[in-house]
Design a protein around this motif. Structure first.
Motif, PDB file in Angstrom:
ATOM      1  N   ILE A  46      73.300  16.283  53.418  1.00 40.78           N
ATOM      2  CA  ILE A  46      73.958  16.934  54.557  1.00 40.78           C
ATOM      3  C   ILE A  46      73.864  16.054  55.802  1.00 40.78           C
ATOM      4  CG2 ILE A  46      73.795  18.880  56.171  1.00 40.78           C
ATOM      5  CD1 ILE A  46      73.084  20.632  53.700  1.00 40.78           C
ATOM      6  N   MET A  50      76.951  14.477  57.976  1.00 45.37           N
ATOM      7  CA  MET A  50      77.117  14.700  59.412  1.00 45.37           C
ATOM      8  C   MET A  50      77.167  13.382  60.180  1.00 45.37           C
ATOM      9  SD  MET A  50      74.527  17.960  59.734  1.00 45.37           S
ATOM     10  CE  MET A  50      74.523  18.023  61.528  1.00 45.37           C
ATOM     11  N   LEU A  93      78.822  21.150  64.249  1.00 47.43           N
ATOM     12  CA  LEU A  93      79.154  21.373  62.841  1.00 47.43           C
ATOM     13  C   LEU A  93      80.037  22.607  62.713  1.00 47.43           C
ATOM     14  CD1 LEU A  93      78.456  20.415  59.892  1.00 47.43           C
ATOM     15  CD2 LEU A  93      76.813  22.284  59.894  1.00 47.43           C
ATOM     16  N   ASN A  95      81.509  23.354  59.417  1.00 48.04           N
ATOM     17  CA  ASN A  95      81.050  23.845  58.124  1.00 48.04           C
ATOM     18  C   ASN A  95      80.507  22.700  57.292  1.00 48.04           C
ATOM     19  OD1 ASN A  95      83.817  22.903  57.378  1.00 48.04           O
ATOM     20  ND2 ASN A  95      83.226  23.745  55.394  1.00 48.04           N
ATOM     21  N   VAL A  96      79.697  23.076  56.317  1.00 43.33           N
ATOM     22  CA  VAL A  96      79.164  22.119  55.362  1.00 43.33           C
ATOM     23  C   VAL A  96      79.235  22.764  53.982  1.00 43.33           C
ATOM     24  CG1 VAL A  96      76.762  22.844  55.690  1.00 43.33           C
ATOM     25  CG2 VAL A  96      77.239  20.574  54.801  1.00 43.33           C
ATOM     26  N   VAL A 129      77.773  27.581  56.082  1.00 42.00           N
ATOM     27  CA  VAL A 129      76.965  26.750  55.196  1.00 42.00           C
ATOM     28  C   VAL A 129      77.138  27.213  53.756  1.00 42.00           C
ATOM     29  CG1 VAL A 129      74.630  25.998  54.617  1.00 42.00           C
ATOM     30  CG2 VAL A 129      75.275  26.346  57.027  1.00 42.00           C
ATOM     31  N   CYS A 154      81.139  17.711  55.173  1.00 43.93           N
ATOM     32  CA  CYS A 154      81.083  18.547  56.370  1.00 43.93           C
ATOM     33  C   CYS A 154      82.295  18.287  57.237  1.00 43.93           C
ATOM     34  CB  CYS A 154      79.792  18.297  57.155  1.00 43.93           C
ATOM     35  SG  CYS A 154      79.798  16.766  58.092  1.00 43.93           S
TER      36      CYS A 154
END
Length: 164
Positions: A46, A50, A93, A95-96, A129, A154
């Motif tokens: 993650i 990012m 952020l 979404n991931v 998430v 992401c």
């Protein structure tokens, strides 16, 4: 709207004598993952997604395994630091989506706790998430039970750019 997409990948082998930490959650298992920090492949993937989306390099650049400050480091703290770095650059952020690849242990009972931990670290709603787990049907190093890998993507939004 100025949005950016990033992809991250990480893999670690199993080792005796370490706890298994995934998504900031202790997952009961007879082995943990080998690495300089806590070897949390989910959070590492993650963070790479990012950092990549913001064109800021990778976790090795920001948290090198040659730096003793990061020996045994809690990857949730590193994720918080990464989110703060992105915020300073004007990114949040959106979404991931991450997929953990492991033959064992079964991760379904821990997915929601992982989502909550990740969302808290990046100051995003849990609904932003997604964490999934899959096996490789006994193929490859994951399938042979040698380790775990993870892919993450992401979407970042630059909040300094006016929406159109």
């Amino acid at each position: 709207m100025n949005v950016r997409i990033g992809h991250g990948y990480d893999a670690h082998r199993f080792i005796e004598g370490r706890p298994l930490i995934l998504g900031g959650v202790h997952v009961p298992h007879d082995t943990g993952l080998d690495g300089h920090s806590d070897a949390d492949v989910l959070l590492h993937a993650i963070m790479d997604a990012m950092l990549g989306a913001a064109a800021l390099g990778d976790i090795g650049k920001h948290f090198p395994d040659t730096d003793e400050r990061y020996k045994g480091a809690d990857s949730l703290e590193l994720l918080k630091h990464t989110a703060n770095l992105l915020f300073e650059k004007g990114y949040a952020l959106q979404n991931v989506d991450a997929t953990v690849i492991a033959q064992a242990p079964k991760l379904a009972p821990y997915i929601e706790e992982m989502r909550v931990a990740i969302a808290g670290a990046v100051l995003a709603p849990v609904s932003s998430v997604s964490v999934k787990a899959t096996t490789t049907e006994h193929m490859g190093f994951e399938g042979r039970g040698e380790g775990i890998s993870c892919h993450a993507v992401c979407l970042l939004k630059n909040f300094n750019t006016p929406s159109t």
